[in-house]
Design a protein around this motif. Sequence first.
Motif, PDB file in Angstrom:
ATOM      1  N   ASP A 116       0.814  -1.217   0.000  1.00 34.22           N
ATOM      2  CA  ASP A 116       0.000   0.000   0.000  1.00 34.22           C
ATOM      3  C   ASP A 116       0.847   1.267   0.000  1.00 34.22           C
ATOM      4  O   ASP A 116       0.303   2.374  -0.101  1.00 34.22           O
ATOM      5  CB  ASP A 116      -0.931   0.030   1.215  1.00 34.22           C
ATOM      6  N   GLY A 117       2.146   1.115   0.212  1.00 38.71           N
ATOM      7  CA  GLY A 117       3.016   2.273   0.256  1.00 38.71           C
ATOM      8  C   GLY A 117       3.103   2.934   1.611  1.00 38.71           C
ATOM      9  O   GLY A 117       3.761   3.966   1.763  1.00 38.71           O
ATOM     10  N   ARG A 118       2.477   2.337   2.650  1.00 35.02           N
ATOM     11  CA  ARG A 118       2.536   2.921   4.000  1.00 35.02           C
ATOM     12  C   ARG A 118       3.862   2.585   4.701  1.00 35.02           C
ATOM     13  O   ARG A 118       4.260   3.262   5.637  1.00 35.02           O
ATOM     14  CB  ARG A 118       1.370   2.397   4.849  1.00 35.02           C
ATOM     15  N   ILE A 119       4.512   1.515   4.275  1.00 31.35           N
ATOM     16  CA  ILE A 119       5.739   1.043   4.912  1.00 31.35           C
ATOM     17  C   ILE A 119       6.804   0.860   3.839  1.00 31.35           C
ATOM     18  O   ILE A 119       6.534   0.285   2.768  1.00 31.35           O
ATOM     19  CB  ILE A 119       5.501  -0.297   5.636  1.00 31.35           C
ATOM     20  N   THR A 120       8.016   1.349   4.095  1.00 30.95           N
ATOM     21  CA  THR A 120       9.124   1.187   3.146  1.00 30.95           C
ATOM     22  C   THR A 120       9.717  -0.204   3.270  1.00 30.95           C
ATOM     23  O   THR A 120       9.458  -0.937   4.246  1.00 30.95           O
ATOM     24  CB  THR A 120      10.217   2.233   3.412  1.00 30.95           C
ATOM     25  N   ALA A 121      10.548  -0.548   2.285  1.00 34.62           N
ATOM     26  CA  ALA A 121      11.207  -1.859   2.319  1.00 34.62           C
ATOM     27  C   ALA A 121      12.111  -1.974   3.558  1.00 34.62           C
ATOM     28  O   ALA A 121      12.181  -3.019   4.220  1.00 34.62           O
ATOM     29  CB  ALA A 121      12.010  -2.072   1.036  1.00 34.62           C
TER      30      ALA A 121
END
Length: 596
Positions: A271-276
Motif C-alpha cells: 500500500d506504500g505505508r511502509i518502506t522496504a
Amino acid sequence: MKGGRGLTAHELGTPARVLLYSVRRAPWWTVVSVVSRVAGIAVALAFPAALARAVDAALGGAPGLVWLGSLIGAALLTGALEVWAAAAGGIAVEVSLRRGVIRRVLEAGIPGRRRFSSGDVGSRLVSASEAANLVSIVLSALGAVALSAGGLVALALIDWWLAVAFVVCVPVATVLVRRFVAETTGLMRSYRRLQGDLSARLVEALTGARTIQAGGTLDREVERVLAPLPELGAAGRATWEAQRRTVWKVGLLAPLTEVVVLAVAGVGVSDGRITAGSWVAVAGYVTIALGLLNVVDPLMGLAHVRVGTARLAEVLSLPAGPGGPRALPDGPGAITFRSVTVHARDGAVLGGSVAIDARDEGSVSVCAGGGAVLDGVDLDIPPGLAVAVVGRSGAGKSTLAALAGGLLRPDRGEVLLDGADVAEVCPEELRRAVAYAFERPALLGDTVHDMIAYGSVDVSREEVELAALRVSADGFIRRLPDGYDTALDRVPLSGGEAQRLGLARAVVRERRVLILDDATSSLDTATEAEVTMTLTRLLAGRTRIVVAHRAATAARTDLVVWLEDGRVRATGPHDLLWREPDYRALFGEAVPREPA
C-alpha cells in the motif's frame, strides 16, 4: 546470632527479600548489572532501526553501515559486561548465603537433630547457588518484558495495525506462562524434598558402612537408600512434562504471531505505508516483542529460588545455640545446677550443640518418648576438684556434661559457672574457660599439630608437645612419618590414639574447667591409668568433670556424682559409694575395687 548479625530466615522469606539481601551483599555489582542490562536493551531496540536505515541507504546508493557497526560493537561490550557483573555478584551473594547457613548449622547443633542430617543440609546448600543468581534472573525477566514492550511500541510507531496484530496473541501466552509457573513450583518443592531425603539416607549409610559390611545387609541398605528414587523420578518427569506442554505451545505461538505481523507489514509495503527498510525493521521488532515468551526460563529460575530459599529458611529458623551477650566473671571454676530439667524432643539426640571443641562426635543421651533426660537436678561441683559422673546408659551423664560447659540449654532451671548463668554467657568466653574431650574426637586441621592446637589461639609447638606428653600421645606421634607435622589424612589412627589427640587438644591451654565425656573409653587399662593420673595430679586446680564407665576412673577422682533415671541419686567419694551394692553393680561385681 552470636558474634555479629548473621543471616536470618526473615531475609529469605520471599523472593523480594532474597533480592533485597542480594543487592545489599553485592551493591556495586548490582549497579553494573542494571546499567549494562539497560544499555543492552537500548542497543537491541536501536538495532532494527539501524538495520532499516542501512537497507534504505543501500537501496538509495548511500553508505549506512557505520551506525550499524557501532551498535554491534556496543552489543558485544554490554553483553560481556553484564556476564562479568552477574558472575562476580552471584559469587559474592553465594558465599554470604553459604556462610550464613553453615554458621547457623554449627551454632544450632544440627548433628543432634534428626530432621536436618548432614546429607540433607548439603542438598539444601545447593539452593544457595540458585538464590545467588536471583538478581540476574530478575533482570532477565524484566529485560524480556522491557524489550517486548519496546518492540511493541516500535511496531506501533511504524504502523499501528502491526501492534494490533501482535497484541491479539499476548493473552494466550500470559495464561500459558502463569499456569506453568504455578504447576512447576509445587513439583519442584516435592522434588527437592525427596532429593534431600535420598542424600540424607546415603550419608547415613556411608557413616555406618562398617556395620553394613559386618551385618551382610548391603543389598537391603541399597534398597533403603534408593527407596525415594521412584517418587523422585516421578516428580522429575512431571516437571519436565509440564515444561514440555508449555514449551511446544509457546513455540507454536511465536512463529504464528510473527507470520501474522509480517503479513500485515507486507500489506503495508504494497500500500506504500511502509518502506522496504521498515519491513526489515518490522521483522526485527516482532522478534524483540516476542521476547516476552522467553520469560519462561527466568520464571522457571524464580520458581527454583522460591523452593530453594524456603528450604534454607527452614534451617535458619532453628533457634540459635546456647549463649548470650554476658561476660564471664573471673573465678576458680565452681559449677552449680539449680532445678535443671532437660526434655528429649521427639526422641531426638541431645547434647550435640557445636562450638569449637564440641564439634566431635561425642557420647549422647537419648530418651525415647519425649521424657525427661534430667529431672530437677540440684548439684554443686566445688572448684578445683576432679568429679566423676557415673550411671547406667541413658541416665543423663552426657547431657549433664553438655550443660556444664554451656553446649546445651536446659528447659528449666539454670546452670551457673562462677555465678554466671552459662545460657547467658558469650560462647566465645565459655570456650576460653571450658574445654571438652569426647569419645570420638573429630580430627580437624591439616596436621597433627593443627589438630591439637585447634580452637586455641597462638599455641606454640612446645605447648602442643607438652599437652601430648601429658596424655601419653607424644610417643606414637613422634613415630609418625613427619611427627607433629604429619598430615591428618596420612594418619591411620586407632580409636585410642584418636582419643589421646582429643585429650591433648583439651589440655593444651589452661582452662578453668575440663570436661571429658567418655573420652578415655578406647584406651587400654595402662594408658587410661596414666591419663587419669595426669588429670588428677598434673592438672590439679582445674575443675575436671569425667563421664566415667570404669571403677578405676571413678576411684581416682575426688568426688563421684551418681545419676539414676535423670536424677542425682548420691554424691560422695568413690570409697564411700562403693559400699552400696547398686553402685557396685554399675561397674559389675567382678570388677575389683581400686583404691584412690
